[in-house]
Write an enzyme that holds these catalytic residues in place. Structure first.
Site, PDB file in Angstrom:
ATOM      1  N   GLU A 158       0.826  -1.206   0.000  1.00 51.73           N
ATOM      2  CA  GLU A 158       0.000   0.000   0.000  1.00 51.73           C
ATOM      3  C   GLU A 158       0.867   1.266   0.000  1.00 51.73           C
ATOM      4  O   GLU A 158       1.819   1.380   0.770  1.00 51.73           O
ATOM      5  CB  GLU A 158      -0.897  -0.011   1.237  1.00 51.73           C
ATOM      6  N   LYS A 196     -10.346   2.212  -1.808  1.00 56.90           N
ATOM      7  CA  LYS A 196     -10.454   1.693  -0.437  1.00 56.90           C
ATOM      8  C   LYS A 196     -11.770   2.112   0.199  1.00 56.90           C
ATOM      9  O   LYS A 196     -12.109   3.297   0.268  1.00 56.90           O
ATOM     10  CB  LYS A 196      -9.260   2.206   0.374  1.00 56.90           C
ATOM     11  N   CYS A 240      -5.625  -2.840   2.992  1.00 61.72           N
ATOM     12  CA  CYS A 240      -5.269  -2.667   4.399  1.00 61.72           C
ATOM     13  C   CYS A 240      -6.459  -2.731   5.361  1.00 61.72           C
ATOM     14  O   CYS A 240      -6.889  -3.803   5.719  1.00 61.72           O
ATOM     15  CB  CYS A 240      -4.474  -1.384   4.579  1.00 61.72           C
TER      16      CYS A 240
END
Length: 292
Positions: free
Chosen positions: A40, A113, A150
């Site tokens: 990331e 995300k 994440c």
């Protein structure tokens, strides 16, 4: 097929980080990797440790310099690459995004995300607009991939929704580590929890999971910083860890997996078959209390 995992340290030099990432992806491709994932926000150190509007200058468009660099590699080596990008969508709207490049160097998909954290040294809500493209399963020549990022890795709903669309491999490019003051007392438990939740996604959904972290200590001005714990890993559809990188070293893993394992596991542990889809309506509510 072979999965390429790029575990790397990131410096303050963005151009150097891109150069190193390109070299590592090319090395993974030459060693037989067919789908390669970077960590990331690898183009910089993890800047979300502080809130500083000047750091929005690091964002880039999609397509842009980063995606173009890896598009050439994907096309030259006939590999798929998952590329994390700090995306500038428009003035004042930025995303933590992931581009999937296919074997022709084309953009096969774009994921933004969905879950955005706001914790000490992880002030992502300041920088990132929550994703608005939903969860996705993206086809490449070798497999259908499920891109997640994440903080998404803590949510079983995200893994399930991605799997239900046909993803065979869930990818979680990641930037996670220890607060130095917590490491001695809580560090092992935190890292174990991180691995356990992702292994559980593999088991509950009967898919492979690939998690790609960075390594090294990075500190913003005036803070203790974060010690990223590496430990990138690949687990099979029954949660067995088939490969794992070290805690503190840069590594390139090329991991052989067999997608037939998905069928084998799901036949014997048919969790998707036995889901009670008629009974899950409450999942769309924040809490199920009496007022509901």
């Amino acid at each position: 097929m072979n999965i390429g995992v790029i575990q790397m340290a990131c410096s303050v030099n963005r151009a150097e980080n891109l150069e190193q990432a390109v070299a590592k992806v090319e090395e993974a491709a030459k060693n037989g990797a067919q789908i390669i994932c970077l960590p990331e926000l690898f183009r910089s150190q993890y800047f979300c440790q502080q809130e500083d509007a000047a750091l929005f200058d690091m964002a880039e468009s999609i397509p842009g310099a980063c995606t173009e660099a890896f598009s050439e590699i994907a096309k030259a080596h006939r590999v798929a690459i998952l590329v994390s990008v700090f995306e500038r969508r428009s003035a004042g709207v930025y995303h933590n995004s992931l581009v999937v490049l296919n074997e022709r160097g084309e953009m096969a998909g774009l994921y933004r995300k969905m879950h955005i954290p706001d914790d000490p040294s992880y002030y992502e809500k300041f920088y990132f607009t929550p994703g608005d493209r939903g969860f996705q399963a993206i086809k490449t020549t070798h497999a259908t991939v499920g891109p997640l990022i994440c903080w998404d890795q803590w949510y079983p709903e995200a893994a399930r929704m991605t799997t239900l669309q046909g993803a065979e491999i869930l990818f979680y490019p990641t930037a996670i580590g220890w607060h130095p003051k917590e490491k001695i007392e809580e560090g092992q438990a935190q890292r174990d929890a991180w691995m356990t939740i992702q292994r559980s996604h593999a088991i509950a959904n009967g898919v492979f999971v690939v998690t790609v972290n960075r390594v090294g200590h990075e500190a913003a001005a005036g803070g203790d910083g974060l010690e990223f714990w590496g430990s990138s890993f690949v687990c099979d559809p029954f949660g067995v860890v088939v490969a794992q990188a070290s805690v503190d070293q840069e590594e390139i893993l090329v991991v052989d997996i067999d997608l037939k394992r998905i069928e084998e596991v799901r036949r014997n542990w048919p969790f998707l078959r036995d889901r009670r889809i008629d009974a899950y309506g409450g999942i769309t509510k924040r809490l199920l209390d009496e007022s509901d």
